[in-house]
Motif scaffolding. Sequence first.
Motif, PDB file in Angstrom:
ATOM      1  N   VAL A 140     -23.995  29.334  36.137  1.00  0.00           N
ATOM      2  CA  VAL A 140     -24.503  30.704  36.171  1.00  0.00           C
ATOM      3  C   VAL A 140     -25.622  30.821  35.140  1.00  0.00           C
ATOM      4  CG1 VAL A 140     -23.961  33.134  35.757  1.00  0.00           C
ATOM      5  CG2 VAL A 140     -22.274  31.653  36.884  1.00  0.00           C
ATOM      6  N   VAL A 141     -26.807  31.226  35.580  1.00  0.00           N
ATOM      7  CA  VAL A 141     -27.916  31.445  34.653  1.00  0.00           C
ATOM      8  C   VAL A 141     -27.913  32.912  34.218  1.00  0.00           C
ATOM      9  CG1 VAL A 141     -30.440  31.659  34.510  1.00  0.00           C
ATOM     10  CG2 VAL A 141     -29.395  29.542  35.340  1.00  0.00           C
ATOM     11  N   ILE A 142     -28.013  33.127  32.912  1.00  0.00           N
ATOM     12  CA  ILE A 142     -28.025  34.466  32.322  1.00  0.00           C
ATOM     13  C   ILE A 142     -29.401  34.692  31.715  1.00  0.00           C
ATOM     14  CG2 ILE A 142     -26.992  35.973  30.577  1.00  0.00           C
ATOM     15  CD1 ILE A 142     -24.401  34.315  30.887  1.00  0.00           C
ATOM     16  N   TYR A 143     -30.098  35.713  32.204  1.00  0.00           N
ATOM     17  CA  TYR A 143     -31.467  36.022  31.767  1.00  0.00           C
ATOM     18  C   TYR A 143     -31.485  37.498  31.397  1.00  0.00           C
ATOM     19  CZ  TYR A 143     -36.660  36.056  32.178  1.00  0.00           C
ATOM     20  OH  TYR A 143     -38.009  36.144  31.951  1.00  0.00           O
ATOM     21  N   GLU A 149     -24.029  43.430  26.842  1.00  0.00           N
ATOM     22  CA  GLU A 149     -23.749  42.870  28.169  1.00  0.00           C
ATOM     23  C   GLU A 149     -24.090  41.382  28.254  1.00  0.00           C
ATOM     24  OE1 GLU A 149     -23.277  46.999  28.402  1.00  0.00           O
ATOM     25  OE2 GLU A 149     -24.993  45.874  27.624  1.00  0.00           O
ATOM     26  N   ALA A 150     -25.033  40.912  27.450  1.00  0.00           N
ATOM     27  CA  ALA A 150     -25.322  39.477  27.436  1.00  0.00           C
ATOM     28  C   ALA A 150     -24.122  38.702  26.922  1.00  0.00           C
ATOM     29  CB  ALA A 150     -26.554  39.197  26.572  1.00  0.00           C
ATOM     30  N   VAL A 151     -23.490  39.221  25.883  1.00  0.00           N
ATOM     31  CA  VAL A 151     -22.276  38.588  25.342  1.00  0.00           C
ATOM     32  C   VAL A 151     -21.142  38.690  26.356  1.00  0.00           C
ATOM     33  CG1 VAL A 151     -20.539  38.706  23.510  1.00  0.00           C
ATOM     34  CG2 VAL A 151     -22.967  38.997  22.958  1.00  0.00           C
ATOM     35  N   ILE A 152     -21.014  39.845  26.996  1.00  0.00           N
ATOM     36  CA  ILE A 152     -19.969  40.023  28.012  1.00  0.00           C
ATOM     37  C   ILE A 152     -20.146  39.011  29.138  1.00  0.00           C
ATOM     38  CG2 ILE A 152     -19.132  41.594  29.817  1.00  0.00           C
ATOM     39  CD1 ILE A 152     -19.702  43.902  27.825  1.00  0.00           C
ATOM     40  N   ALA A 153     -21.372  38.804  29.585  1.00  0.00           N
ATOM     41  CA  ALA A 153     -21.633  37.851  30.667  1.00  0.00           C
ATOM     42  C   ALA A 153     -21.236  36.439  30.245  1.00  0.00           C
ATOM     43  CB  ALA A 153     -23.107  37.907  31.063  1.00  0.00           C
ATOM     44  N   MET A 154     -21.588  36.044  29.023  1.00  0.00           N
ATOM     45  CA  MET A 154     -21.235  34.709  28.539  1.00  0.00           C
ATOM     46  C   MET A 154     -19.725  34.545  28.448  1.00  0.00           C
ATOM     47  SD  MET A 154     -24.183  34.559  25.584  1.00  0.00           S
ATOM     48  CE  MET A 154     -23.883  32.905  24.941  1.00  0.00           C
ATOM     49  N   GLN A 155     -19.060  35.544  27.881  1.00  0.00           N
ATOM     50  CA  GLN A 155     -17.610  35.483  27.734  1.00  0.00           C
ATOM     51  C   GLN A 155     -16.907  35.497  29.092  1.00  0.00           C
ATOM     52  OE1 GLN A 155     -15.500  35.253  25.103  1.00  0.00           O
ATOM     53  NE2 GLN A 155     -17.034  35.190  23.470  1.00  0.00           N
ATOM     54  N   ILE A 160     -13.630  32.447  33.231  1.00  0.00           N
ATOM     55  CA  ILE A 160     -13.279  31.970  34.577  1.00  0.00           C
ATOM     56  C   ILE A 160     -13.655  30.501  34.779  1.00  0.00           C
ATOM     57  CG2 ILE A 160     -13.493  34.304  35.517  1.00  0.00           C
ATOM     58  CD1 ILE A 160     -16.148  33.425  36.802  1.00  0.00           C
ATOM     59  N   GLY A 161     -14.163  29.860  33.717  1.00  0.00           N
ATOM     60  CA  GLY A 161     -14.461  28.434  33.800  1.00  0.00           C
ATOM     61  C   GLY A 161     -15.824  28.102  34.353  1.00  0.00           C
ATOM     62  N   ALA A 162     -16.670  29.130  34.571  1.00  0.00           N
ATOM     63  CA  ALA A 162     -18.040  28.862  35.015  1.00  0.00           C
ATOM     64  C   ALA A 162     -18.866  28.366  33.834  1.00  0.00           C
ATOM     65  CB  ALA A 162     -18.663  30.125  35.609  1.00  0.00           C
ATOM     66  N   VAL A 163     -19.841  27.536  34.105  1.00  0.00           N
ATOM     67  CA  VAL A 163     -20.710  26.975  33.068  1.00  0.00           C
ATOM     68  C   VAL A 163     -21.948  27.861  32.977  1.00  0.00           C
ATOM     69  CG1 VAL A 163     -22.033  24.953  32.348  1.00  0.00           C
ATOM     70  CG2 VAL A 163     -19.878  24.661  33.610  1.00  0.00           C
ATOM     71  N   HIS A 164     -22.112  28.558  31.855  1.00  0.00           N
ATOM     72  CA  HIS A 164     -23.287  29.421  31.755  1.00  0.00           C
ATOM     73  C   HIS A 164     -24.470  28.681  31.154  1.00  0.00           C
ATOM     74  CE1 HIS A 164     -22.984  30.102  27.390  1.00  0.00           C
ATOM     75  NE2 HIS A 164     -21.740  30.530  27.517  1.00  0.00           N
ATOM     76  N   SER A 165     -25.649  29.118  31.561  1.00  0.00           N
ATOM     77  CA  SER A 165     -26.894  28.626  30.981  1.00  0.00           C
ATOM     78  C   SER A 165     -27.755  29.843  30.684  1.00  0.00           C
ATOM     79  CB  SER A 165     -27.618  27.670  31.933  1.00  0.00           C
ATOM     80  OG  SER A 165     -28.784  27.157  31.315  1.00  0.00           O
ATOM     81  N   ASP A 261     -14.139  19.877  29.348  1.00  0.00           N
ATOM     82  CA  ASP A 261     -14.874  20.587  30.388  1.00  0.00           C
ATOM     83  C   ASP A 261     -16.089  21.277  29.775  1.00  0.00           C
ATOM     84  OD1 ASP A 261     -13.261  19.924  32.529  1.00  0.00           O
ATOM     85  OD2 ASP A 261     -11.967  21.685  32.309  1.00  0.00           O
ATOM     86  N   PRO A 262     -17.240  21.251  30.454  1.00  0.00           N
ATOM     87  CA  PRO A 262     -18.432  21.900  29.901  1.00  0.00           C
ATOM     88  C   PRO A 262     -18.222  23.408  29.742  1.00  0.00           C
ATOM     89  CG  PRO A 262     -19.020  20.437  31.708  1.00  0.00           C
ATOM     90  CD  PRO A 262     -17.533  20.560  31.724  1.00  0.00           C
ATOM     91  N   LEU A 263     -18.684  23.925  28.599  1.00  0.00           N
ATOM     92  CA  LEU A 263     -18.689  25.367  28.359  1.00  0.00           C
ATOM     93  C   LEU A 263     -20.034  25.960  28.754  1.00  0.00           C
ATOM     94  CD1 LEU A 263     -17.431  27.957  27.160  1.00  0.00           C
ATOM     95  CD2 LEU A 263     -18.312  27.217  24.919  1.00  0.00           C
ATOM     96  N   PHE A 264     -21.110  25.293  28.357  1.00  0.00           N
ATOM     97  CA  PHE A 264     -22.436  25.800  28.707  1.00  0.00           C
ATOM     98  C   PHE A 264     -23.469  24.685  28.702  1.00  0.00           C
ATOM     99  CE2 PHE A 264     -22.194  26.518  24.058  1.00  0.00           C
ATOM    100  CZ  PHE A 264     -23.392  25.941  23.613  1.00  0.00           C
ATOM    101  N   ILE A 265     -24.596  24.981  29.347  1.00  0.00           N
ATOM    102  CA  ILE A 265     -25.812  24.166  29.286  1.00  0.00           C
ATOM    103  C   ILE A 265     -26.859  25.037  28.607  1.00  0.00           C
ATOM    104  CG2 ILE A 265     -27.569  22.925  30.595  1.00  0.00           C
ATOM    105  CD1 ILE A 265     -25.574  22.964  32.985  1.00  0.00           C
ATOM    106  N   LEU A 266     -27.550  24.489  27.623  1.00  0.00           N
ATOM    107  CA  LEU A 266     -28.625  25.237  26.978  1.00  0.00           C
ATOM    108  C   LEU A 266     -29.856  24.350  26.923  1.00  0.00           C
ATOM    109  CD1 LEU A 266     -29.544  27.819  25.630  1.00  0.00           C
ATOM    110  CD2 LEU A 266     -28.684  26.943  23.452  1.00  0.00           C
ATOM    111  N   TYR A 267     -30.912  24.827  27.529  1.00  0.00           N
ATOM    112  CA  TYR A 267     -32.150  24.048  27.569  1.00  0.00           C
ATOM    113  C   TYR A 267     -32.915  24.213  26.264  1.00  0.00           C
ATOM    114  CZ  TYR A 267     -31.086  23.166  32.372  1.00  0.00           C
ATOM    115  OH  TYR A 267     -30.462  22.721  33.512  1.00  0.00           O
TER     116      TYR A 267
END
Length: 654
Positions: A140-143, A149-155, A160-165, A261-267
Amino acid sequence: MQHFDSVLKENRIFKPSDDFRQAANIGQLEDYQNLWEFADKDYLQYWADLARDLISWKKPFMTIFDDSNAPFYKWFPDGKLNVSYNCLDRHLPDKGNKTALIFESDFGQVSSFSYAQLHNRVCRFGNALRELGIGKGDRVVIYMPMLVEAVIAMQACARIGAVHSVVFGGFSAGALRDRIEDAGAKLVITANGGLRGGKIIPLKETVDEALDMGCPTVENVVVYYRLNIDTAWRNGRDLWWHELSKHQPEFCEPEWMNSEDPLFILYTSGSTGKPKGIVHSSAGYLLGAINTFRNVFDNKPNDVYWCTADVGWITGHSYVCYGPLANGATQVIYEGVPSYPDPGRIWRIIQRHKINVFYTSPTLIRSLTRVGDWIPNKYDLSSLRLLGSVGEPINPSAWMWLYEVIGKERCPIVDTWWQTETGSIMLSPLPGINSMKPGSCALPLPGIMADVVDETGQRISGQSGGLLVIKRPFPSMLRTIWNDDKRYQATYFPAELGGKYYVAGDSAHRDEDGYFWILGRTDDVLNVSGHRLGTMEIESALVANPQVAEAAVVGRPDEIKGEAVVAFVVLNTALPEGQEARDLAEQLKQWVSKEIGKIARPEDIRFAENLPKTRSGKIMRRLLRSIAKNEVITQDVSTLENPQIIGQLQRQVL
C-alpha cells in the motif's frame, strides 16, 4: 584509497547537569558500563533480553539469530507479533485516556487523540482496508500530508499485515509512479489536498497524474477529505476515506506476523535510476525504534515530545509513527512549515504545548538562526529539557546556538547518526551519561559495534578518517532492497571488505576519546591536491563566520588540484552584488584558509537567498554539483521547495 583528512578542530566539551543525570533513564556510569560489557560479551543474549522486555509477543521466539544465509540475517525468526498491537492495544488498560497525538494544523487549529481514540480510528480504517481486499503482504502506497491520518494509515496497514510504502508528499508524479510500480502496490492512500505555508498542495491531482502514466497493479485510491476543494474523481477506483470507515466495527483483529515479515518499504531519497526500496522487518525494526526512543530521548511518562520530520522519511517512521507510540508517549504533529505565518511559529508551538523534547534537523536549526535570537527569546521555552538533531552532521556553530539560545545551556543535545537503512539511531550521546562535543555524534549505543576502517577493512586510528562501518548485525537493520537482493549485498556488504561489515556510505573519524565525527558521504568527500576533505568540515568553517547563515560545499573537476572547492553561501544580510559580492567572497575564502588551512580554501563562492532544498529541508547536492560545473540542469526539480534559486545560483559567477 587514501585516508580522509580531518581538518575540523573542536575542543569544547559540555557535560549533562547533575540534576539531569540523576533523573535520567540511564544516568549511572556503572549501569552504562554494565550494558556495554554485557552487549560485548554476550551479544545475542543482550538483544534477546531487550526483545523479551520491550515487545509484546503473540508467540515468544526461541531462536535469537539466524546467520545461515548471511548477509540476509534473521532476528527472532520463530516469534510472532503485531506492530500496531505493540503501539496501541497494549497501552489501553493503563493509558487508554492518555493523549497520544496532539495535532496542530497549518492555520493553528489544535486537536488531540487519546490512545483509545487512536486505536478506534486505526481499527476502523484497518477494517475498511480489509473490506477492499487488502491483506497480509499486499503493498500500500501512502502519499499524505503531515496529518494524524498519515499515522493512522501506517498503523492500519501494520495491523492487517499489509506492507506500507510512504512516499513524501513533495515528490513529483513521476517519482510517485516509479515507487508505486516498483512496489507493485495494490492501493494508494492520499488526501484531496494538503496545506503547507498557507498554500494548497494538490496531492490527489498528483496521484491521478502518476496513475495515468501506468501503475497497472493499483486497484483503488482511498482519499481523505482534507480540504473543501474540487476533487477530480474516477468512479470505480476512487473512494472517500470517511465513507469507507464510518460503519466499520471498532475493533480490528491484528494479523499476527512472523518476526521477519516485512513491515514497510521506504525508498531512499535522492536515489537515481531504479528506485531503491529499503525493506524493514517487523520485530527487529520495532525493537530498535522502542529501545532508542526510550534511551536516547530519555522518555518520561509525562513528556510532550515533538519530532519535526515528515512521515515520508525514516525519521518520521521511527520517531513519529512507531517509537513514540510503542513507548506510550505523547507527541505533537504539525502540518505546516516552521516559518508560517512568521518565523516565531516553531517556538510558539513549543510554548503552546509545553514541549519537553524537541528533535529536528540541522537544516532547520540553521534557517532559524538567520532571523535573530530575539524571536525565540520572545517565547517561554522553559518546558524544554532535551534537544536533538537528525539528518546530517550539525556544524558546531548551529549546535552552540541550539544549546545556548534555545536550551539556555541546561538542555543536553543528542546529536544522532543513523540512516534509512539502519532503521534506528546508531550513534548518539546518551543524555544522562555522555559529555557532548559540538558537531560530534559521540559514541555507538550499547550493542552497536561501529568502527572506522580503510578500503581493506583495517581499522584506522588517530585523526585520519575512513569508512564508517558496523561490524556486527543488529536487529533494526534493513533486510534487503525490494526485489533486488544482489544490489543489497553489493551496496551494504561489499566484497572488497569481505562481505562481513555493514558499510554505511559515510566517512568518519574518531578523536582521542573515541568520539565519532561524521565527515560526510563518501561521495561528498573532495580530493583536493591529494588531500581528501569532508564537505561538512568546510561548511562548518564557513558557517562559523558571523556573516554566514548556511553553506553547502561541493567539488568540481580541476586540472591542477584534481578537485576545486565550490561553496554556496546564504548570508545573514542582504544579498551582495558586483564588487561587494566579490570582496565578501574573498573575505570568506581567507576565513576558511585561517580556520582550516589553505588546502580547503574555496575556489569559487556563490551567494543566494537560499539553497536548493526539498520540502523536507534536504539540500539537493547533486544539483549544486551540476551548477558548479556549469552544466545544464536535466534532473527532476519538482520536489524543490524553491526552484527559482537554481537560476539565481547559475547566474552568479563572481
